[in-house]
Design an enzyme around this catalytic site. Structure first.
Site, mmCIF file in Angstrom:
data_model
loop_
_atom_site.group_PDB
_atom_site.id
_atom_site.type_symbol
_atom_site.label_atom_id
_atom_site.label_comp_id
_atom_site.label_asym_id
_atom_site.label_seq_id
_atom_site.Cartn_x
_atom_site.Cartn_y
_atom_site.Cartn_z
ATOM 1 N N CYS A 154 -2.131 -10.722 -2.347
ATOM 2 C CA CYS A 154 -2.956 -10.533 -3.528
ATOM 3 C C CYS A 154 -2.065 -10.458 -4.749
ATOM 4 C CB CYS A 154 -3.892 -9.341 -3.387
ATOM 5 S SG CYS A 154 -3.116 -7.773 -3.603
ATOM 6 N N CYS B 47 -2.163 -3.849 -12.178
ATOM 7 C CA CYS B 47 -2.336 -2.569 -11.477
ATOM 8 C C CYS B 47 -1.182 -1.639 -11.833
ATOM 9 C CB CYS B 47 -2.345 -2.817 -9.961
ATOM 10 S SG CYS B 47 -2.641 -1.326 -8.987
HETATM 11 N N1 SAH Z 1 -5.294 -0.745 -4.715
HETATM 12 C C1 SAH Z 1 -6.052 -0.797 -3.517
HETATM 13 C C2 SAH Z 1 -6.668 -2.138 -3.211
HETATM 14 C C3 SAH Z 1 -5.856 -3.375 -3.491
HETATM 15 S S1 SAH Z 1 -4.497 -3.724 -2.436
HETATM 16 C C4 SAH Z 1 -5.223 -0.300 -2.349
HETATM 17 O O1 SAH Z 1 -4.073 0.050 -2.558
HETATM 18 O O2 SAH Z 1 -5.732 -0.201 -1.254
HETATM 19 C C5 SAH Z 1 -5.195 -4.194 -0.902
HETATM 20 C C6 SAH Z 1 -4.302 -3.951 0.293
HETATM 21 O O3 SAH Z 1 -3.285 -4.978 0.400
HETATM 22 C C7 SAH Z 1 -3.555 -2.641 0.234
HETATM 23 O O4 SAH Z 1 -3.545 -2.053 1.502
HETATM 24 C C8 SAH Z 1 -2.155 -3.102 -0.153
HETATM 25 O O5 SAH Z 1 -1.199 -2.141 0.121
HETATM 26 C C9 SAH Z 1 -2.026 -4.365 0.631
HETATM 27 N N2 SAH Z 1 -0.977 -5.294 0.201
HETATM 28 C C10 SAH Z 1 -0.415 -5.436 -1.017
HETATM 29 N N3 SAH Z 1 0.511 -6.402 -1.008
HETATM 30 C C11 SAH Z 1 0.519 -6.916 0.228
HETATM 31 C C12 SAH Z 1 1.247 -7.971 0.851
HETATM 32 N N4 SAH Z 1 2.139 -8.679 0.184
HETATM 33 N N5 SAH Z 1 1.002 -8.221 2.153
HETATM 34 C C13 SAH Z 1 0.066 -7.523 2.839
HETATM 35 N N6 SAH Z 1 -0.662 -6.530 2.300
HETATM 36 C C14 SAH Z 1 -0.430 -6.227 1.011
#
Ligand code: SAH
Length: 340
Positions: A330, A109
């Protein structure tokens, strides 16, 4: 050659028309692929041999593979190997209301969120539509239970892979395809404004979730690179327009990062930003990862934040934690694989 699982039904109809066949053949193909789950064209008994040959000549049928599965009580996490040996993840979560799957939309990403493991590894490429469709098919096959909802919240920014993601949604939503109701499909974005504007003009009744994660512009710029291009005020305006136009409630995701965005003043700022909007805030307990410094907020801090939002008349829920034992943040499973 196009993969058969990348074809929305209308495009498949065009294909049949182009070879001088009736367009209802597309429905028959959909029934074989998505209802009988029969990928072997030879067994498509209601389609005559000559047409089966044409289908074989024109479409690729290869699928990705699940190469690793980690499980705990309520969560299964899968590492999926694509045909070019790249990897993505998908996660299955059991809720009281059914099973949901979180799918990835890109390999890596480029959005540059400071707290996110997926974004540590830059985008290599977009996923093709079939690579998203197959995440669902493979999991249903392995798990032998139906999936009742899909969230596009895995690795990648779905609106940075707009066309393929929309085709994916069309296929899983198609009554002759996987037949998941649009209300059971959620797309999560970090806020690519022009694409949100495009999305609001499509006749798809899916849920939109916005990764906001900050209560003001400076903080959001520190946490999310995308905010330099599309700032928080422009984003909030776009969400307002989206709600007006679609009449649908939007989810605001807010990941709770200890001492970064989780204080009382942030809750008040957030409430002011969202005042009067048809949204609900989903507070996400941060999933810590080895590589990044961020810590999850204390439970009591999350509760205080929740209470402040409530007091300010904002709808709010706290996201249930899934799979923190099995590298569920993720991108963790993939980054382990890449580091090997
Ligand atoms: N790019 C998209 C979808 C993928 S991320 C977006 O930004 O929405 C999915 C969600 O997980 C997003 O809200 C992201 O900020 C969150 N996220 C990423 N890393 C995380 C983590 N370590 N713990 C909790 N949420 C996380």
């Amino acid at each position: 050659m196009k993969n058969i699982y990348s074809m929305p039904r209308l495009e498949l109809e065009d294909f049949f028309l182009s070879i001088g066949e009736k367009k209802f053949k597309a429905i028959q193909v959909y029934e074989w692929l998505y209802q009988h789950r029969e990928p072997n064209v030879e067994n498509w008994s209601n389609i005559k041999k000559e047409i089966r040959e044409k289908i074989k000549q024109n479409f690729d049928f290869c699928m990705p593979k699940i190469i690793k599965r980690e499980t705990d009580e309520l969560t299964e996490k899968y590492l999926i190997e694509l045909n070019d040996k790249e990897h993505v993840e998908a996660v299955l979560m059991r809720h009281d209301y059914g099973n949901s799957v979180c799918v990835s939309s890109q390999v890596g990403c480029n959005m540059g969120c400071a707290f996110c493991e997926s974004g540590r590894l830059k985008k290599i490429r977009n996923l093709e539509t079939y690579e998203m469709v197959c995440q669902i098919l493979l999991i249903e096959e392995l798990f032998s239970e139906r999936i009742s909802s899909v969230v596009i919240m895995g690795i990648g920014e779905p609106l940075d892979n707009y066309d393929n993601v929309i085709n994916f949604i069309k296929i899983i939503n198609d009554a002759k395809g996987i037949s998941l109701g649009a209300r059971h499909i959620t797309l999560s974005t970090c806020g690519l404004i022009p694409k949100i504007q495009e999305l609001m003009n499509l006749p798809l009744q899916i849920n939109l979730a916005i990764s906001l994660h900050a209560s003001n512009n400076d903080l959001r710029t520190k946490l999310m690179g995308v905010n330099k291009m599309y700032n928080i005020h422009a984003l909030i305006d776009t969400i307002r327009t989206y709600i007006d136009k679609t009449n649908r409630r939007v989810t605001i995701e807010y990941v709770m990062l200890k001492k970064i965005n989780d204080e009382e003043k942030n809750a008040i700022e957030l409430a002011n930003l969202l005042k009067g909007m048809n949204v609900y805030v989903n507070l996400i307990p941060y999933n810590e990862t080895n590589h990044l410094e961020f810590k999850k907020s204390d439970k009591s801090q999350i509760m205080k934040f929740y209470d402040t939002l409530k007091k300010n008349k904002i709808n709010v829920t706290i996201r249930k934690e899934f799979g923190s034992k099995i590298s569920a943040a993720c991108g963790q499973l993939r980054s382990k694989e890449v580091e090997k």
